[in-house]
Design a protein around this motif. Structure first.
Motif, mmCIF file in Angstrom:
data_model
loop_
_atom_site.group_PDB
_atom_site.id
_atom_site.type_symbol
_atom_site.label_atom_id
_atom_site.label_comp_id
_atom_site.label_asym_id
_atom_site.label_seq_id
_atom_site.Cartn_x
_atom_site.Cartn_y
_atom_site.Cartn_z
ATOM 1 N N LEU A 63 44.835 60.955 -75.407
ATOM 2 C CA LEU A 63 45.839 61.008 -76.556
ATOM 3 C C LEU A 63 47.214 60.826 -75.650
ATOM 4 C CD1 LEU A 63 46.631 61.137 -79.390
ATOM 5 C CD2 LEU A 63 46.370 63.532 -79.360
ATOM 6 N N ASP A 64 47.060 61.774 -74.496
ATOM 7 C CA ASP A 64 48.473 61.871 -73.338
ATOM 8 C C ASP A 64 48.678 60.430 -73.057
ATOM 9 O OD1 ASP A 64 48.431 64.588 -73.585
ATOM 10 O OD2 ASP A 64 46.977 64.747 -71.782
ATOM 11 N N VAL A 65 47.668 59.386 -72.621
ATOM 12 C CA VAL A 65 48.017 58.111 -72.174
ATOM 13 C C VAL A 65 48.882 57.104 -73.357
ATOM 14 C CG1 VAL A 65 46.899 55.841 -71.685
ATOM 15 C CG2 VAL A 65 46.183 58.107 -70.531
ATOM 16 N N TRP A 66 48.108 57.446 -74.629
ATOM 17 C CA TRP A 66 48.826 56.621 -75.626
ATOM 18 C C TRP A 66 50.214 57.280 -76.066
ATOM 19 C CZ3 TRP A 66 47.505 51.932 -77.411
ATOM 20 C CH2 TRP A 66 46.165 51.593 -77.076
ATOM 21 N N ASN A 67 50.284 58.604 -76.082
ATOM 22 C CA ASN A 67 51.764 58.941 -76.315
ATOM 23 C C ASN A 67 52.742 58.578 -75.244
ATOM 24 O OD1 ASN A 67 51.647 60.614 -78.701
ATOM 25 N ND2 ASN A 67 50.364 62.108 -77.784
ATOM 26 N N TYR A 68 52.127 58.591 -74.044
ATOM 27 C CA TYR A 68 53.091 58.115 -72.975
ATOM 28 C C TYR A 68 53.485 56.425 -72.984
ATOM 29 C CZ TYR A 68 55.071 57.633 -68.186
ATOM 30 O OH TYR A 68 55.980 57.407 -66.994
ATOM 31 N N ILE A 69 52.382 55.870 -73.348
ATOM 32 C CA ILE A 69 52.393 54.501 -73.536
ATOM 33 C C ILE A 69 53.674 54.061 -74.497
ATOM 34 C CG2 ILE A 69 51.529 52.341 -74.315
ATOM 35 C CD1 ILE A 69 49.088 53.277 -72.758
ATOM 36 N N ARG A 70 53.707 55.052 -75.612
ATOM 37 C CA ARG A 70 54.639 54.821 -76.605
ATOM 38 C C ARG A 70 56.099 55.326 -76.253
ATOM 39 N NH1 ARG A 70 53.671 58.032 -82.346
ATOM 40 N NH2 ARG A 70 53.680 59.868 -80.682
ATOM 41 N N LYS A 71 56.087 56.467 -75.612
ATOM 42 C CA LYS A 71 57.212 56.775 -75.048
ATOM 43 C C LYS A 71 57.948 55.817 -74.004
ATOM 44 C CE LYS A 71 59.100 60.615 -72.339
ATOM 45 N NZ LYS A 71 59.405 60.369 -71.077
ATOM 46 N N GLU A 72 57.226 55.218 -73.036
ATOM 47 C CA GLU A 72 57.760 54.409 -72.254
ATOM 48 C C GLU A 72 57.644 52.851 -72.612
ATOM 49 O OE1 GLU A 72 58.736 55.217 -68.739
ATOM 50 O OE2 GLU A 72 58.756 57.137 -70.030
ATOM 51 N N LYS A 73 57.345 52.709 -73.838
ATOM 52 C CA LYS A 73 57.120 51.261 -74.570
ATOM 53 C C LYS A 73 56.498 50.153 -73.346
ATOM 54 C CE LYS A 73 61.530 51.679 -76.973
ATOM 55 N NZ LYS A 73 61.653 53.265 -76.910
ATOM 56 N N ILE A 74 55.428 50.556 -73.050
ATOM 57 C CA ILE A 74 54.339 49.992 -72.210
ATOM 58 C C ILE A 74 53.463 48.867 -72.759
ATOM 59 C CG2 ILE A 74 52.598 49.814 -70.270
ATOM 60 C CD1 ILE A 74 53.578 52.881 -69.902
ATOM 61 N N GLU A 75 53.899 47.532 -72.397
ATOM 62 C CA GLU A 75 53.149 46.458 -72.973
ATOM 63 C C GLU A 75 51.519 46.564 -72.656
ATOM 64 O OE1 GLU A 75 52.926 41.528 -72.683
ATOM 65 O OE2 GLU A 75 54.337 42.674 -71.608
ATOM 66 N N LEU A 76 50.780 46.306 -73.741
ATOM 67 C CA LEU A 76 49.335 46.290 -73.262
ATOM 68 C C LEU A 76 48.564 44.957 -73.955
ATOM 69 C CD1 LEU A 76 48.293 49.866 -74.889
ATOM 70 C CD2 LEU A 76 48.656 49.211 -72.557
ATOM 71 N N PRO A 77 47.543 44.783 -73.613
ATOM 72 C CA PRO A 77 46.893 43.450 -73.965
ATOM 73 C C PRO A 77 46.419 43.817 -75.401
ATOM 74 C CG PRO A 77 45.612 44.465 -71.829
ATOM 75 C CD PRO A 77 46.580 45.344 -72.367
ATOM 76 N N SER A 78 46.257 42.559 -76.212
ATOM 77 C CA SER A 78 46.343 42.705 -77.643
ATOM 78 C C SER A 78 44.771 43.339 -78.086
ATOM 79 C CB SER A 78 46.399 41.320 -78.384
ATOM 80 O OG SER A 78 45.500 40.388 -77.438
ATOM 81 N N ILE A 79 43.931 43.277 -77.173
ATOM 82 C CA ILE A 79 42.572 43.574 -77.426
ATOM 83 C C ILE A 79 42.479 45.255 -77.962
ATOM 84 C CG2 ILE A 79 42.136 44.469 -75.294
ATOM 85 C CD1 ILE A 79 39.578 43.292 -75.635
ATOM 86 N N TYR A 80 43.621 45.895 -77.564
ATOM 87 C CA TYR A 80 43.693 47.441 -77.953
ATOM 88 C C TYR A 80 44.213 47.563 -79.382
ATOM 89 C CZ TYR A 80 42.791 48.872 -73.207
ATOM 90 O OH TYR A 80 42.439 49.332 -72.047
ATOM 91 N N PHE A 81 44.502 46.625 -80.090
ATOM 92 C CA PHE A 81 45.139 46.731 -81.349
ATOM 93 C C PHE A 81 44.197 45.890 -82.206
ATOM 94 C CE2 PHE A 81 48.567 47.209 -78.375
ATOM 95 C CZ PHE A 81 49.018 48.356 -78.980
#
Length: 301
Positions: A191-209
């Motif tokens: 959950l920390d990882v995902w909250n940080y990704i949202r906070k920093e607006k880090i781009e991810l591969p589409s496979i995670y969605f």
């Protein structure tokens, strides 16, 4: 006036401190990169740690040949975007060179074999530290490991020989032939990882969605239909709306049914879950109770 960091800033500061310790203590570190969210986070933290310079170590991918194409495309895109050196070594080449026997069965995974390729790569480039995105909340064996995890000249890990890490002091001293696996995000949770990704607006591969994908259902898990698994007459290929919580090989990583198409949706889904990402979706961790620990003792990351 007092200044306090929130919990994500504290985690970030700890990880950045670790990155700088790695650069200071080791001569030839490398960042192991798979195109998964945790290794993407590691690259982001490394960029912050050394800005405005480029990150001072290469990205290393041990390619099993069974990867999701989305992860591979992202790997190449990110390395080019940030100007990082990308080193890729292939398990397929190791299998041929060492005449290794591949596992058989419906979901024949090369995860155990990639240890050989990793150790050969460490020897080839003389890496004395390998940085990875393992977290303590993922799996029991990883919960035993310190930030600096020393491996012997054979790449083996002994959980009884972990060094003390008091007062944020990390001992990277090693003998010739040894190396250290370093885990700067050990204290982070999924959950920390995902909250940080949202906070920093880090781009991810589409496979995670959420997306539609052809899968087969096996023992309650949804496995991507691919050339890497054995599809027999008892299997029915289904087209389901799924996403991935963790991204390993196509042979050992299950999808979950999901409508989570945004970061907020994913975070809400994870918050409601009571099963870890590896516990829910990684087939290779179910081989034995100590599957991960056995692999780590043999030189696995």
């Amino acid at each position: 006036m007092s200044y306090q960091l929130d919990y994500l800033e504290q985690l970030e500061a700890e990880s950045i401190y670790m990155m700088r310790e790695i650069a200071a203590q080791f001569e030839k570190p490398a960042l192991l990169f798979s195109g998964g969210k945790d290794s993407i986070l590691m690259v982001h933290l490394a960029m912050k740690a050394f800005a405005p310079m480029k990150i001072p170590f290469p990205l290393v991918h041990i390619d099993t040949g069974h990867n999701f194409i989305e992860a591979l495309n992202y790997r190449d895109h990110l390395a080019k975007k940030i100007g990082a050196e990308l080193i890729v070594r292939y398990v397929e080449d190791t299998i041929k060179a060492k005449k290794l026997t591949e596992p058989k069965g419906k979901f024949a995974s090369r995860n155990w074999l990639q240890t050989h390729t990793l150790l050969d790569t460490i020897e080839e480039f003389k890496f004395d530290a390998c940085i990875g995105g393992a977290r303590r909340d993922e799996e029991k064996a990883r919960a035993k490991e310190r930030f600096f995890s020393v491996r012997d000249e054979f790449g083996q890990w002994d959980p009884k020989l972990q060094r003390p890490e008091l007062w944020n002091i990390y001992n990277g001293r090693i003998h010739k032939g040894e190396n250290v696996r370093v885990f700067p995000i050990s204290n982070w949770t999924e959950l920390d990882v995902w909250n940080y990704i949202r906070k920093e607006k880090i781009e991810l591969p589409s496979i995670y969605f959420s997306h539609f994908r052809d899968v087969i259902e096996h023992e309650g898990q949804l496995i991507a239909a691919s050339d890497f698994i054995t599809i027999d007459e008892n299997d029915t290929i289904l087209n389901k709306k799924v996403r991935y919580r963790t991204v390993g090989d196509m042979t050992c990583t299950a999808a979950i049914e999901s409508d989570a198409s945004s970061l907020d949706d994913v975070i809400n889904e994870i918050t409601a879950s009571r099963i870890s990402e590896r516990g829910e979706t990684r087939i290779d961790d179910r081989v034995t109770e100590a599957a991960m620990e056995d692999r780590k003792k043999g030189g696995y990351f």
